[in-house]
Design a protein around this motif. Structure first.
Motif, PDB file in Angstrom:
ATOM      1  N   LEU A   1      11.902  13.599   3.374  1.00  0.00           N
ATOM      2  CA  LEU A   1      11.030  13.864   2.243  1.00  0.00           C
ATOM      3  C   LEU A   1      11.884  13.822   0.985  1.00  0.00           C
ATOM      4  CD1 LEU A   1       8.329  14.855   0.970  1.00  0.00           C
ATOM      5  CD2 LEU A   1       9.163  17.199   1.365  1.00  0.00           C
ATOM      6  N   SER A   2      11.453  13.060  -0.032  1.00  0.00           N
ATOM      7  CA  SER A   2      12.249  12.939  -1.250  1.00  0.00           C
ATOM      8  C   SER A   2      11.339  12.884  -2.472  1.00  0.00           C
ATOM      9  CB  SER A   2      13.136  11.694  -1.191  1.00  0.00           C
ATOM     10  OG  SER A   2      12.345  10.515  -1.140  1.00  0.00           O
ATOM     11  N   ARG A   3      11.928  13.169  -3.635  1.00  0.00           N
ATOM     12  CA  ARG A   3      11.194  13.126  -4.893  1.00  0.00           C
ATOM     13  C   ARG A   3      12.101  12.575  -5.982  1.00  0.00           C
ATOM     14  NH1 ARG A   3       9.350  15.234  -9.631  1.00  0.00           N
ATOM     15  NH2 ARG A   3       7.094  15.689  -9.795  1.00  0.00           N
ATOM     16  N   VAL A   4      11.525  11.781  -6.861  1.00  0.00           N
ATOM     17  CA  VAL A   4      12.270  11.187  -7.974  1.00  0.00           C
ATOM     18  C   VAL A   4      11.994  11.992  -9.240  1.00  0.00           C
ATOM     19  CG1 VAL A   4      12.597   9.136  -9.395  1.00  0.00           C
ATOM     20  CG2 VAL A   4      12.195   8.896  -6.931  1.00  0.00           C
TER      21      VAL A   4
ATOM     22  N   TYR B   1       5.400   6.657   3.342  1.00  0.00           N
ATOM     23  CA  TYR B   1       4.205   6.975   2.546  1.00  0.00           C
ATOM     24  C   TYR B   1       4.643   7.435   1.153  1.00  0.00           C
ATOM     25  CZ  TYR B   1      -0.190   9.078   1.048  1.00  0.00           C
ATOM     26  OH  TYR B   1      -1.317   9.397   0.355  1.00  0.00           O
ATOM     27  N   HIS B   2       4.088   6.796   0.129  1.00  0.00           N
ATOM     28  CA  HIS B   2       4.418   7.121  -1.261  1.00  0.00           C
ATOM     29  C   HIS B   2       3.209   7.770  -1.927  1.00  0.00           C
ATOM     30  CE1 HIS B   2       8.139   4.744  -1.066  1.00  0.00           C
ATOM     31  NE2 HIS B   2       7.427   3.826  -0.421  1.00  0.00           N
ATOM     32  N   LEU B   3       3.458   8.886  -2.606  1.00  0.00           N
ATOM     33  CA  LEU B   3       2.421   9.582  -3.356  1.00  0.00           C
ATOM     34  C   LEU B   3       3.031  10.019  -4.680  1.00  0.00           C
ATOM     35  CD1 LEU B   3      -0.456  10.675  -3.503  1.00  0.00           C
ATOM     36  CD2 LEU B   3       0.381  12.799  -2.441  1.00  0.00           C
ATOM     37  N   GLY B   4       2.834   9.193  -5.720  1.00  0.00           N
ATOM     38  CA  GLY B   4       3.442   9.485  -7.008  1.00  0.00           C
ATOM     39  C   GLY B   4       4.958   9.480  -6.887  1.00  0.00           C
ATOM     40  N   PRO B   5       5.614  10.536  -7.383  1.00  0.00           N
ATOM     41  CA  PRO B   5       7.081  10.595  -7.292  1.00  0.00           C
ATOM     42  C   PRO B   5       7.576  11.020  -5.910  1.00  0.00           C
ATOM     43  CG  PRO B   5       6.261  12.553  -8.379  1.00  0.00           C
ATOM     44  CD  PRO B   5       5.058  11.671  -8.140  1.00  0.00           C
ATOM     45  N   TRP B   6       6.676  11.384  -5.028  1.00  0.00           N
ATOM     46  CA  TRP B   6       7.058  11.836  -3.694  1.00  0.00           C
ATOM     47  C   TRP B   6       7.067  10.668  -2.700  1.00  0.00           C
ATOM     48  CZ3 TRP B   6       8.783  16.700  -2.749  1.00  0.00           C
ATOM     49  CH2 TRP B   6       8.511  17.670  -3.712  1.00  0.00           C
ATOM     50  N   SER B   7       7.970  10.761  -1.769  1.00  0.00           N
ATOM     51  CA  SER B   7       8.066   9.731  -0.724  1.00  0.00           C
ATOM     52  C   SER B   7       8.437  10.398   0.597  1.00  0.00           C
ATOM     53  CB  SER B   7       9.121   8.689  -1.089  1.00  0.00           C
ATOM     54  OG  SER B   7       9.246   7.717  -0.064  1.00  0.00           O
ATOM     55  N   THR B   8       7.706  10.056   1.639  1.00  0.00           N
ATOM     56  CA  THR B   8       8.025  10.564   2.974  1.00  0.00           C
ATOM     57  C   THR B   8       8.227   9.374   3.915  1.00  0.00           C
ATOM     58  OG1 THR B   8       5.710  10.655   3.667  1.00  0.00           O
ATOM     59  CG2 THR B   8       6.630  12.615   2.606  1.00  0.00           C
ATOM     60  N   SER B   9       9.039   9.572   4.906  1.00  0.00           N
ATOM     61  CA  SER B   9       9.265   8.515   5.886  1.00  0.00           C
ATOM     62  C   SER B   9       9.526   9.134   7.250  1.00  0.00           C
ATOM     63  CB  SER B   9      10.434   7.617   5.477  1.00  0.00           C
ATOM     64  OG  SER B   9      11.650   8.338   5.492  1.00  0.00           O
ATOM     65  N   ALA B  10       9.253   8.357   8.267  1.00  0.00           N
ATOM     66  CA  ALA B  10       9.498   8.785   9.643  1.00  0.00           C
ATOM     67  C   ALA B  10       9.832   7.562  10.476  1.00  0.00           C
ATOM     68  CB  ALA B  10       8.273   9.508  10.214  1.00  0.00           C
ATOM     69  N   SER B  11      10.706   7.746  11.428  1.00  0.00           N
ATOM     70  CA  SER B  11      11.042   6.658  12.358  1.00  0.00           C
ATOM     71  C   SER B  11      11.228   7.248  13.746  1.00  0.00           C
ATOM     72  CB  SER B  11      12.308   5.921  11.911  1.00  0.00           C
ATOM     73  OG  SER B  11      13.432   6.785  11.939  1.00  0.00           O
TER      74      SER B  11
ATOM     75  N   VAL C   1      16.141  13.304  -5.075  1.00  0.00           N
ATOM     76  CA  VAL C   1      16.548  14.483  -4.310  1.00  0.00           C
ATOM     77  C   VAL C   1      15.681  14.580  -3.058  1.00  0.00           C
ATOM     78  CG1 VAL C   1      16.835  16.986  -4.344  1.00  0.00           C
ATOM     79  CG2 VAL C   1      17.199  15.649  -6.438  1.00  0.00           C
ATOM     80  N   GLY C   2      16.315  14.856  -1.948  1.00  0.00           N
ATOM     81  CA  GLY C   2      15.515  14.882  -0.730  1.00  0.00           C
ATOM     82  C   GLY C   2      16.130  15.647   0.425  1.00  0.00           C
ATOM     83  N   LEU C   3      15.355  15.745   1.474  1.00  0.00           N
ATOM     84  CA  LEU C   3      15.749  16.388   2.722  1.00  0.00           C
ATOM     85  C   LEU C   3      15.440  15.431   3.860  1.00  0.00           C
ATOM     86  CD1 LEU C   3      16.479  18.857   4.568  1.00  0.00           C
ATOM     87  CD2 LEU C   3      14.045  19.466   4.458  1.00  0.00           C
ATOM     88  N   SER C   4      16.413  15.199   4.730  1.00  0.00           N
ATOM     89  CA  SER C   4      16.185  14.365   5.910  1.00  0.00           C
ATOM     90  C   SER C   4      16.608  15.147   7.152  1.00  0.00           C
ATOM     91  CB  SER C   4      16.986  13.058   5.819  1.00  0.00           C
ATOM     92  OG  SER C   4      18.379  13.301   5.866  1.00  0.00           O
ATOM     93  N   VAL C   5      15.930  14.866   8.234  1.00  0.00           N
ATOM     94  CA  VAL C   5      16.246  15.524   9.506  1.00  0.00           C
ATOM     95  C   VAL C   5      16.431  14.452  10.564  1.00  0.00           C
ATOM     96  CG1 VAL C   5      15.506  17.158  11.263  1.00  0.00           C
ATOM     97  CG2 VAL C   5      14.908  17.559   8.875  1.00  0.00           C
TER      98      VAL C   5
ATOM     99  N   GLY D   1       0.816  -1.204   0.000  1.00  0.00           N
ATOM    100  CA  GLY D   1       0.000   0.000   0.000  1.00  0.00           C
ATOM    101  C   GLY D   1       0.851   1.256   0.000  1.00  0.00           C
ATOM    102  N   ALA D   2       0.197   2.387  -0.234  1.00  0.00           N
ATOM    103  CA  ALA D   2       0.917   3.658  -0.237  1.00  0.00           C
ATOM    104  C   ALA D   2       1.538   3.949   1.123  1.00  0.00           C
ATOM    105  CB  ALA D   2      -0.028   4.793  -0.637  1.00  0.00           C
ATOM    106  N   LEU D   3       0.841   3.539   2.195  1.00  0.00           N
ATOM    107  CA  LEU D   3       1.361   3.700   3.550  1.00  0.00           C
ATOM    108  C   LEU D   3       1.760   2.332   4.081  1.00  0.00           C
ATOM    109  CD1 LEU D   3       1.841   5.439   6.099  1.00  0.00           C
ATOM    110  CD2 LEU D   3      -0.533   4.933   6.761  1.00  0.00           C
ATOM    111  N   ASN D   4       3.015   2.173   4.415  1.00  0.00           N
ATOM    112  CA  ASN D   4       3.477   0.905   4.971  1.00  0.00           C
ATOM    113  C   ASN D   4       4.552   1.168   6.014  1.00  0.00           C
ATOM    114  OD1 ASN D   4       6.241   0.730   3.537  1.00  0.00           O
ATOM    115  ND2 ASN D   4       4.808   1.034   1.827  1.00  0.00           N
ATOM    116  N   GLY D   5       4.913   0.122   6.740  1.00  0.00           N
ATOM    117  CA  GLY D   5       5.921   0.269   7.781  1.00  0.00           C
ATOM    118  C   GLY D   5       5.817  -0.844   8.799  1.00  0.00           C
ATOM    119  N   TRP D   6       6.500  -0.675   9.915  1.00  0.00           N
ATOM    120  CA  TRP D   6       6.512  -1.707  10.948  1.00  0.00           C
ATOM    121  C   TRP D   6       6.807  -1.079  12.308  1.00  0.00           C
ATOM    122  CZ3 TRP D   6      11.246  -1.760  13.296  1.00  0.00           C
ATOM    123  CH2 TRP D   6      12.339  -1.303  12.545  1.00  0.00           C
ATOM    124  N   MET D   7       6.464  -1.827  13.349  1.00  0.00           N
ATOM    125  CA  MET D   7       6.801  -1.427  14.709  1.00  0.00           C
ATOM    126  C   MET D   7       7.209  -2.657  15.506  1.00  0.00           C
ATOM    127  SD  MET D   7       3.036  -0.555  16.343  1.00  0.00           S
ATOM    128  CE  MET D   7       2.739   0.720  15.117  1.00  0.00           C
ATOM    129  N   THR D   8       8.149  -2.466  16.414  1.00  0.00           N
ATOM    130  CA  THR D   8       8.631  -3.560  17.248  1.00  0.00           C
ATOM    131  C   THR D   8       8.727  -3.102  18.701  1.00  0.00           C
ATOM    132  OG1 THR D   8      10.989  -3.012  16.980  1.00  0.00           O
ATOM    133  CG2 THR D   8      10.013  -4.523  15.365  1.00  0.00           C
TER     134      THR D   8
END
Length: 228
Positions: free
Chosen positions: A168-171, A109-119, A182-186, A67-74
């Motif tokens: 946050l990144s974009r292809v 989370y993927h939305l077209g060419p955009w991708s965001t992630s968080a941990s 190209v992206g920005l991470s914090v 799915g567009a939103l995926n991930g895991w937790m432990t």
């Protein structure tokens, strides 16, 4: 080391649930204890100690794979103890890597060419041996030897560790077949001052305790190129 692991998993097309318990016996561990006072180089050979350890606990994981939103937790509940006959009066003490609780969450989370992630990660504070006092002894030749008295081994704990990382990144595609990412991470978004260790200054009264922290808020801009 002797490892005993028992696990179970339930998996569907979209989800995975896992649970695991573990128990480990470790032998012939090596521990180095820095001697107090002034020592010759050869004296450090007597600062290596040998003992055994145990590590046991349980780990639980839940993952969304599609799915567009995926991930895991432990979540891990565990303990790690060492026993050295020559240290801590022969009583078991918490291993340096002992963290009773640890929770991790990763999401993308993927939305077209955009991708965001968080941990996000949070865990119990790491154990350490806290010094309690310092005193000087004047020797027969008039020189002074300084000693630091410490409490029980690894009986104290640093504050809990936690931090949040986001990106946050974009292809971008080109006519030549190159793909630019190209992206920005914090790193450590809310600038948590996680304590790496504590420094004690016995030259003042009362003793000055300083928390030495790890890397704080750190943004990074990046670009990657791939051939398709």
């Amino acid at each position: 080391a002797v490892h005993r692991v028992l696990g179970a998993a339930v998996e569907t097309t979209d989800y995975l649930l896992e649970a695991e318990i573990f128990d480990k016996d470790l032998q012939h561990l090596v521990e180095f204890t820095r001697p107090s006072g002034r020592r010759e180089i050869g004296d450090y050979l007597g600062s290596f100690f040998f003992g055994d350890g145990i590590s046991r606990g349980a780990t639980f994981m839940a993952q969304k794979k599609r799915g567009a939103l995926n991930g895991w937790m432990t979540y891990t509940l565990g303990e790690a103890e060492n026993t050295f006959a020559a240290l801590n009066a022969g009583e078991p003490f918490a291993a340096t890597h002992d963290r009773r609780h640890e929770f991790k969450w990763v999401s993308t989370y993927h939305l077209g060419p955009w991708s965001t992630s968080a941990s996000w990660v949070i865990s119990s504070g790491r154990p350490y041996t806290a010094p309690s006092s310092q005193y000087d002894i004047e020797l027969a030749d008039g020189s002074v030897l300084s000693y630091v008295h410490v409490g029980d081994r690894n009986a104290a704990r640093l504050p809990a560790y936690h931090r949040l990382d986001v990106s946050l990144s974009r292809v971008f595609g080109t006519d030549s077949g190159l793909l630019w990412d190209v992206g920005l991470s914090v790193f450590n978004l809310y600038d948590r001052g996680n304590v790496q260790y504590r420094d004690y200054d016995f030259s003042v009264d009362p003793v000055l305790v300083t928390d030495v922290t790890m890397l704080g808020f750190t943004p990074t801009i990046y670009a990657k190129v791939r051939f398709e």
